[in-house]
Design a protein around this motif. Structure first.
Motif, PDB file in Angstrom:
ATOM      1  N   TYR B 165     -78.900  18.493 -33.916  1.00 59.25           N
ATOM      2  CA  TYR B 165     -79.095  17.146 -33.154  1.00 59.25           C
ATOM      3  C   TYR B 165     -77.842  16.150 -33.074  1.00 59.25           C
ATOM      4  O   TYR B 165     -77.766  15.519 -32.187  1.00 59.25           O
ATOM      5  N   SER B 265     -88.068  14.268 -32.770  1.00 56.95           N
ATOM      6  CA  SER B 265     -88.073  15.805 -32.467  1.00 56.95           C
ATOM      7  C   SER B 265     -88.161  16.665 -33.326  1.00 56.95           C
ATOM      8  O   SER B 265     -87.676  16.280 -34.528  1.00 56.95           O
ATOM      9  N   LEU B 321     -86.199   9.530 -33.590  1.00 52.00           N
ATOM     10  CA  LEU B 321     -85.633   9.109 -32.560  1.00 52.00           C
ATOM     11  C   LEU B 321     -85.520   7.499 -32.215  1.00 52.00           C
ATOM     12  O   LEU B 321     -86.892   7.050 -32.862  1.00 52.00           O
ATOM     13  N   LEU B 325     -81.209   7.339 -29.197  1.00 52.70           N
ATOM     14  CA  LEU B 325     -81.104   9.139 -29.517  1.00 52.70           C
ATOM     15  C   LEU B 325     -81.982   9.923 -28.533  1.00 52.70           C
ATOM     16  O   LEU B 325     -81.619  11.040 -28.376  1.00 52.70           O
ATOM     17  N   GLU B 326     -83.249   9.374 -28.025  1.00 52.04           N
ATOM     18  CA  GLU B 326     -83.859  10.061 -27.447  1.00 52.04           C
ATOM     19  C   GLU B 326     -83.397  10.386 -25.939  1.00 52.04           C
ATOM     20  O   GLU B 326     -83.352  11.394 -25.358  1.00 52.04           O
TER      21      GLU B 326
END
Lengths: 217, 340
Positions: B165, B265, B321, B325-326
């Protein structure tokens, strides 16, 4: 005779001649705690150091630097990188000098240990190569410029051996080995063992185990 | 010397143990023209196209034995370069230096890798050499393994599957032309937003070693074990997939509570020898638990993303998220093992 680039070349050549016979023993010592490759790693490192041509320079600092670079291209292992760190500290301390009196050696090793301590985060007493080098530096503190080459070599060998035996019953306190104190207690640290065997004075007997029991004169 | 060690409990399709990494890299490159081998030790993988001028570079690195990690994530929107070491051994300093230099497009380089002592030493040395040459570097470490240290010592935690990530977020932001400071900030943010826990069912064997990297009874599992066999939290009899998933989620959510209404996620990752079928059984339960708590899953990942050769087992990562970040997670990316 003082330390020159030739002294370094000779030391590397002696280690090179010896490491092949030590490889399996060092791998076995490492297998108790790690991946069992310390001997093969050191063989690769020393091979590369021995292949490094130092004849073009009389600058001891440049020679130490070239040897450090050789290690840094031969291995990514922590022990290898620590050795390179120590040599880089020596390179910095001896830059531009073509001769070093033997009485400076103990202090120089102290500087190397300090650089290795900062890089790796180990403290003295954690049972690492640093403890062995510290013991060697202490042993060498007694030598004078008048000491014979054999006396210097004996002092270094007995220093490494003393640390090896002192730390054998103690647990390792850093790195992956710290996760398995029951395995490191009572076992030689592979790095300390390598230094002791490489500095060992007498020719190695057939059985390398016997060599461990031998006392330094 | 007999290189085909059939006395080992783990059979391997190899030629010689000492050729393992180089032959693996050769095959990886032949199968993926988007990658190139580079560096003085021939242990750097980089994108086939040189880094774009003015783009912040992202360099990673680590030992072999974890494919697709680390080298497999070199690609657009992800890593620029990756130095690679022998199996479970850090990349050498020279390769770290080369990886950083090859990732430098004039805007500096983020070094993004897992928190392991050896890797840290080698990258730190390389960064010092290159700073002296005028290449600006920043370092962010993957520290997502909650089983490896207590929350008050979270900086000591090891990096495992969740580093993916951080690769994604930093890689996407770097492609947008952000500064080194910004890319480092978002990488750290992604690390801080990610938690992972693993469970091991059986060990693996380093190709040059004669024995497995740890011993475990046939009917036992170890909760919290690291990706090189580092000791975990407990060892006991095998349980059902649902019971294991329940405990893993419970531990993850205790370490980092996630409020109802949040978006995450999820990565259900196989360690190498566990079938995809079993990973989906774990994912099914993970989805149930998160749904019951009112947590929405965005872009789930189920598969072998970070492995330990033939180790059996799995890890679950949660990546919490926010809008930034998303957006970065959903931005385009392409490497041999992950396309968005």
């Amino acid at each position: 005779m003082p330390i020159t680039v030739q002294t370094l070349s000779d030391a590397v050549a002696r280690s090179h001649a010896r490491i092949e016979r030590l490889e399996d023993q060092l791998n076995a010592a490492d297998a108790l705690l790690g991946d069992g490759d310390t001997g093969s790693m050191l063989a690769r490192v020393i091979e590369k150091m021995a292949a490094t041509d130092l004849s073009a320079t009389s600058d001891i600092g440049a020679a130490f630097n070239a040897l450090a670079r050789a290690i840094m291209s031969a291995t990514g292992s922590s022990l290898g990188t620590l050795l390179a760190t120590g040599l880089l500290a020596l390179a910095k301390a001896t830059k531009g000098r073509s001769e070093l009196p033997w009485i400076e050696l103990s202090g120089l090793i102290g500087q190397a240990i300090e650089a290795m301590r900062i890089r790796g985060g180990a403290s003295l007493g954690d049972k690492t190569i640093l403890d062995a080098l510290q013991s060697v530096a202490q042993s060498l503190a007694g030598i004078t410029n008048a000491s014979a080459a054999a006396d210097v070599a004996n002092a270094a060998a007995s220093g490494a051996r003393a640390a090896l035996e002192h730390f054998k019953p103690l647990p390792c306190k850093i790195g992956r080995a710290r996760l398995f104190p029951e395995k490191s207690t009572g076992a030689h640290d592979p790095g300390m063992l390598a230094l002791a065997l490489l500095l060992e004075r007498s020719d190695l007997p057939e059985s390398s185990a016997a060599c461990l029991l031998k006392t330094v004169p | 010397m007999n290189h085909l060690r059939f006395h080992s409990p783990m059979k391997k399709l190899i030629n010689q143990p000492t050729h393992y990494v180089d032959e693996m890299l050769a095959g990886l490159l032949l199968a993926n023209p988007s990658l190139k081998l580079d560096g003085g030790s021939q242990r750097v993988i980089r994108r086939a196209n040189a880094v774009r001028s003015g783009k912040v570079g992202i360099a990673s690195g680590g030992g072999s034995g974890h494919l697709p990690l680390f080298t497999g994530y070199v690609g657009d929107g992800l890593l620029d370069t990756c130095s690679i070491g022998n199996v479970f051994e850090g990349p050498n300093v020279e390769s770290c230096e080369d990886a950083i230099r090859l990732a430098h497009g004039g805007a500096g380089v983020l070094c993004l890798y897992g928190n392991y002592g050896g890797d840290r030493m080698n990258f730190d040395m390389a960064c010092e050499f290159l700073e002296a040459e005028g290449i600006a570097t920043r370092t962010v470490l993957g520290t997502d393994d909650i089983a490896s240290a207590a929350p008050d010592e979270a900086h000591k935690r090891r990096g495992v599957a969740g580093i993916l990530y951080a690769y994604k977020a930093a890689g996407a932001l770097a492609e947008s032309g952000a500064s080194l400071e910004e890319v480092a900030r978002v990488a750290q943010k992604a690390v801080d937003a990610t938690r992972t826990i693993g469970v091991a069912l059986s060990p693996c064997r380093v190709p040059t070693a004669n024995t497995p990297n740890f011993a475990i009874a046939p009917d036992e599992i170890e909760m919290g074990m690291g990706i090189h066999g580092e000791p975990g939290i407990w060892r006991a009899k095998l349980k059902t997939a649902d019971a294991i998933a329940d405990e893993m989620l419970e531990r993850l959510l205790a370490d980092r509570p996630i409020a109802s209404g949040s978006r995450v996620s999820v990565l259900v990752n196989g360690l190498g020898a566990t079938p995809l079928e079993e990973l989906f059984i774990l994912y099914r339960r993970t989805h149930q638990i998160l749904s019951e708590r009112g947590i929405t899953i965005v872009q789930p990942l189920v598969g072998n993303y970070v492995t330990s050769m033939e180790m059996a087992g799995a890890s679950i990562s949660l990546h919490l998220l926010d809008a930034e970040l998303e957006q970065l997670l959903l931005a385009p990316a392409s490497c041999p093992f992950w396309k968005v």
